[in-house]
Write an enzyme that holds these catalytic residues in place. Structure first.
Site, PDB file in Angstrom:
ATOM      1  N   CYS A 114       1.097  -0.877   0.270  1.00 46.64           N
ATOM      2  CA  CYS A 114       0.152  -0.177   0.127  1.00 46.64           C
ATOM      3  C   CYS A 114       1.058   0.943   0.061  1.00 46.64           C
ATOM      4  O   CYS A 114       0.243   2.536  -0.546  1.00 46.64           O
ATOM      5  CB  CYS A 114      -0.824   0.257   0.859  1.00 46.64           C
ATOM      6  SG  CYS A 114      -2.199  -1.798   1.195  1.00 46.64           S
ATOM      7  N   HIS A 240      -3.080   7.118   3.685  1.00 45.24           N
ATOM      8  CA  HIS A 240      -3.821   5.517   2.459  1.00 45.24           C
ATOM      9  C   HIS A 240      -4.919   5.163   2.674  1.00 45.24           C
ATOM     10  O   HIS A 240      -5.288   5.329   3.906  1.00 45.24           O
ATOM     11  CB  HIS A 240      -2.860   4.605   2.574  1.00 45.24           C
ATOM     12  CG  HIS A 240      -3.191   3.451   2.569  1.00 45.24           C
ATOM     13  ND1 HIS A 240      -3.650   2.446   1.355  1.00 45.24           N
ATOM     14  CD2 HIS A 240      -3.286   2.302   3.464  1.00 45.24           C
ATOM     15  CE1 HIS A 240      -4.161   1.264   1.288  1.00 45.24           C
ATOM     16  NE2 HIS A 240      -3.586   1.328   2.525  1.00 45.24           N
ATOM     17  N   ASN A 270     -10.133  -0.051   0.258  1.00 42.30           N
ATOM     18  CA  ASN A 270      -8.866  -0.015   0.906  1.00 42.30           C
ATOM     19  C   ASN A 270      -8.154  -0.826  -0.328  1.00 42.30           C
ATOM     20  O   ASN A 270      -8.056  -2.237  -1.008  1.00 42.30           O
ATOM     21  CB  ASN A 270      -7.882  -1.244   1.520  1.00 42.30           C
ATOM     22  CG  ASN A 270      -6.295  -1.150   1.396  1.00 42.30           C
ATOM     23  OD1 ASN A 270      -6.269  -0.612   0.647  1.00 42.30           O
ATOM     24  ND2 ASN A 270      -5.824  -1.280   2.425  1.00 42.30           N
TER      25      ASN A 270
END
Ligand code: ACO
Length: 313
Positions: A114, A240, A270
């Site tokens: 990520c 994020h 996500n």
């Protein structure tokens, strides 16, 4: 170093297939209420039969068009992905062909989960000589759905697929600053892949939660120190997008007004390395990133990796 990267045009693409929280109620023992309350996610997109590289190409074409440049002017291609369509060649090389970026241009992938897009920024910043007089194409693209265990309610509801891209140029003005880190923790978040015993994503949610909160806080403080700009003087904080409770914590900790902390995880979940560039592309589309605007972007993910970036538009 006086020369810095500057983001000039952004683009994003998500698959058409929407997976609403209600769709997961039919697959695992969960509920729309639990997912919304604990994560802030309402829906996410899954690629299904589609192609990740095609999605990344769509995002890249938009970024190139918005930057107002030609593919021939691109001097470096970096794609951040932990879930490439193929092991080899790199997604960046497949994009090079699809987008007609000239042969001879360096193109490679980065896997920092990520934090991938922040790592791509750091790599490009370190490779400025390759870009000088040209532009870098930086992409974050993920098909996390293909490594999800659809029987594990603790992970399958959290992630989505998507792609974001940015064209970066070199400017003489001080602008972007990038910080990247990793610690080698294999337990908190991992996926076997490539014929390993377990090819699914496994996560210690609570451990990752604690890690995320402390790293986000630490990176914002570090950027404040490095740039000399308090977060109160920054236009946007782009974190994020993993969990709304993590974002709420950051908002409360730094007393950020709602409009300063960009949130889109309610619509995409996500999306790993695609999360920050998708947010940037949406913000650009909404004309939030006018010249002179300043942002802190902060990422964290498997590796464990984390990093941050100061951006001036
Ligand atoms: N539906 C219903 N119940 C669930 C679900 C679900 N989808 N998932 C877990 N539960 C249950 C658990 O089984 C547990 O039940 P139990 O008490 O009977 O054992 C209960 O809910 C509480 O579980 P917790 O794990 O304590 O729930 P928590 O409030 O911590 O939320 C979550 C879990 C959402 C995973 C949270 O810990 C989190 O967001 N962590 C960070 C994750 C993250 O950021 N991941 C991305 C990292 S970036 C990357 O690189 C991929």
């Amino acid at each position: 170093m006086t020369e810095q990267l500057r983001l000039l045009g952004m683009g994003m693409a998500v698959p058409d297939k929407v997976m609403a929280n209600e769709d997961f109620e039919k697959i695992v023992d969960t509920s729309d209420a639990w997912i919304r309350e604990r994560t802030g996610i309402r829906e996410r997109r899954f690629i299904g039969e589609g192609s990740l590289t095609e999605l990344a190409a769509e995002a890249s074409r938009k970024a190139i068009a918005r930057a107002g440049i030609a593919p021939e002017e691109i001097g470096l291609v970096i794609c951040a992905t932990a879930t490439p369509e193929r092991a080899v060649p790199a997604t960046a090389c497949m994009l090079q062909k699809k987008l007609r970026i000239p042969a001879g241009t360096p193109a490679f992938d980065i896997n920092a989960a990520c934090t991938g897009f922040i790592y791509a920024m750091a790599a490009a910043q370190a490779m400025l000589p390759a870009i000088r007089g040209k532009y870098a194409l930086l992409i974050g693209a993920e098909e996390v759905s293909k490594i999800l265990d659809m029987a594990d309610r603790g992970t399958c509801v959290l992630f989505g697929d998507g792609a974001g891209a940015a064209v970066a140029g070199v400017t003489g003005k001080p602008g972007t600053r990038v910080r990247i880190f990793a610690d080698g923790d294999e337990e908190a978040l991992s996926c076997g892949g490539y014929g390993g015993e377990d090819r699914h994503l496994r996560m210690d949610g609570r451990k990752v939660f604690r890690f995320a909160v402390s790293r986000l806080e630490g990176e914002i403080r570090a950027l404040e120190e490095e740039t000399g700009i308090p977060v109160s003087g920054i236009d946007y904080v782009i974190c994020h997008q993993a969990n709304a409770r993590i974002l709420d914590h950051v908002r409360r900790k730094f007393g950020l007004p709602e409009e300063k902390l960009y949130v889109n995880l309610d619509r995409y979940g996500n999306t790993s390395a695609a999360s920050i560039p998708i947010a940037l592309a949406e913000m650009a589309e909404r004309r939030m990133l006018a010249p002179g605007k300043r942002a802190f972007a902060v990422g964290f993910g498997a590796g464990l990796t984390w990093g941050s970036c100061y951006l001036e538009f």
